[in-house]
Design a protein around this motif. Structure first.
Motif, short mmCIF file in Angstrom:
data_model
loop_
_atom_site.label_atom_id
_atom_site.label_comp_id
_atom_site.label_asym_id
_atom_site.label_seq_id
_atom_site.Cartn_x
_atom_site.Cartn_y
_atom_site.Cartn_z
N PRO A 68 -5.82 -56.47 32.31
CA PRO A 68 -6.72 -57.46 32.92
C PRO A 68 -7.79 -56.83 33.80
N GLU A 69 -7.51 -55.64 34.34
CA GLU A 69 -8.51 -55.01 35.22
C GLU A 69 -9.72 -54.50 34.43
N TYR A 70 -9.53 -54.23 33.13
CA TYR A 70 -10.66 -53.77 32.30
C TYR A 70 -11.25 -54.91 31.49
N TYR A 71 -10.41 -55.64 30.78
CA TYR A 71 -10.89 -56.73 29.91
C TYR A 71 -11.07 -58.01 30.73
N THR A 72 -12.02 -57.96 31.65
CA THR A 72 -12.33 -59.14 32.47
C THR A 72 -13.12 -60.15 31.64
N ASP A 73 -13.25 -61.36 32.16
CA ASP A 73 -14.04 -62.38 31.45
C ASP A 73 -15.48 -61.91 31.27
N ASP A 74 -16.04 -61.21 32.28
CA ASP A 74 -17.43 -60.73 32.18
C ASP A 74 -17.56 -59.70 31.06
N GLN A 111 -6.69 -58.53 27.14
CA GLN A 111 -6.83 -58.89 28.55
C GLN A 111 -5.46 -59.08 29.21
#
Length: 232
Positions: free
Chosen positions: A13-19, A9
């Motif tokens: 961060p744009e791909y491995y979001t918390d969701d 992340q």
């Protein structure tokens, strides 16, 4: 695994979001833990209702592994009957009776049926694996039916993990986990039903096919394994 995903992340961060991370963990827990635990519960239930199979499994382990050590992953290839028990359990009581949904990317013809592009398909794997046209005595627990077929696929008659490039990527891990855990339970303990009546085999509801009534059984350490268990 969460630590790895959080590390990714930081870079993406744009791909491995918390969701996304929460979704991945939910899939890993439901597909990788619940299914294996459910398969072991079904397998032990079947063995308690078919004690002759339990005796054969214990004898195979005693002959090929002995009583001086616990089963290890490298020993599983020496236990074809145990492997047959797991396959027969997955055939009769697959924890995921419907395969993951598939969608046709283009118009095609399958078995004489025209399938439009974008058609959603759910494969009833439970029905295929319990079809008398493909399996002799499909309702009977017969691990022997898989003897000699350890390295062969049963075509498209046995599909507990799906098939092809959309097959479950955790198949190898699941078979080793279930084999090691179930084999250890058989090796180390003597199992009995809690009463004279057979174990209830009705299926429950849910995303994975659990037993309607959780398994309740009696067990005690095998006399020959007590010393080894006390050292573990």
């Amino acid at each position: 695994m969460i630590d790895v995903l959080l590390g990714l992340q930081e870079n993406e961060p744009e791909y491995y979001t918390d969701d996304i991370i929460r979704g991945m963990m939910q899939v890993l827990l439901s597909a990788g833990s619940d299914t294996s635990a459910g398969t072991m519960e079904w397998a032990l239930s079947l063995l308690l209702n078919n004690p002759e199979a339990l005796v054969k499994a214990k004898a195979e382990i005693a002959k090929n592994i002995g009583q001086a050590k616990l089963i290890e992953e490298s020993d599983l290839s020496k236990l074809p009957y145990l492997h047959g028990i797991i396959n027969e359990t997955l055939r009769i009581h697959p924890t995921a009776p419907l395969l993951a949904p598939h969608e046709s990317s283009e118009e095609c013809t399958v078995g004489g049926f025209d399938v439009p592009q974008g058609t959603m398909l759910l494969v009833n794997m439970f029905a295929i694996q319990n079809d008398a046209n493909f399996w002799a005595e499909p309702t009977k627990f017969k691990p022997e039916r898989f003897q000699g077929l350890e390295r062969k696929k049963e075509g498209y008659m046995l599909l507990p993990f799906g098939a092809g490039r959309r097959g479950c990527p955790g198949e190898g891990l699941a078979m080793r986990m279930v084999g090691l855990a179930l084999g250890t339970l058989v090796q180390c303990f003597e199992w009995e039903r809690v009463g004279e009546e057979m174990v209830d085999m009705k299926e429950g509801s849910g995303l994975t096919m659990a037993k309607a009534e959780p398994l309740l059984a009696k067990c005690r350490p095998c006399p020959t394994m007590v010393k080894l268990l006390s050292q573990s």
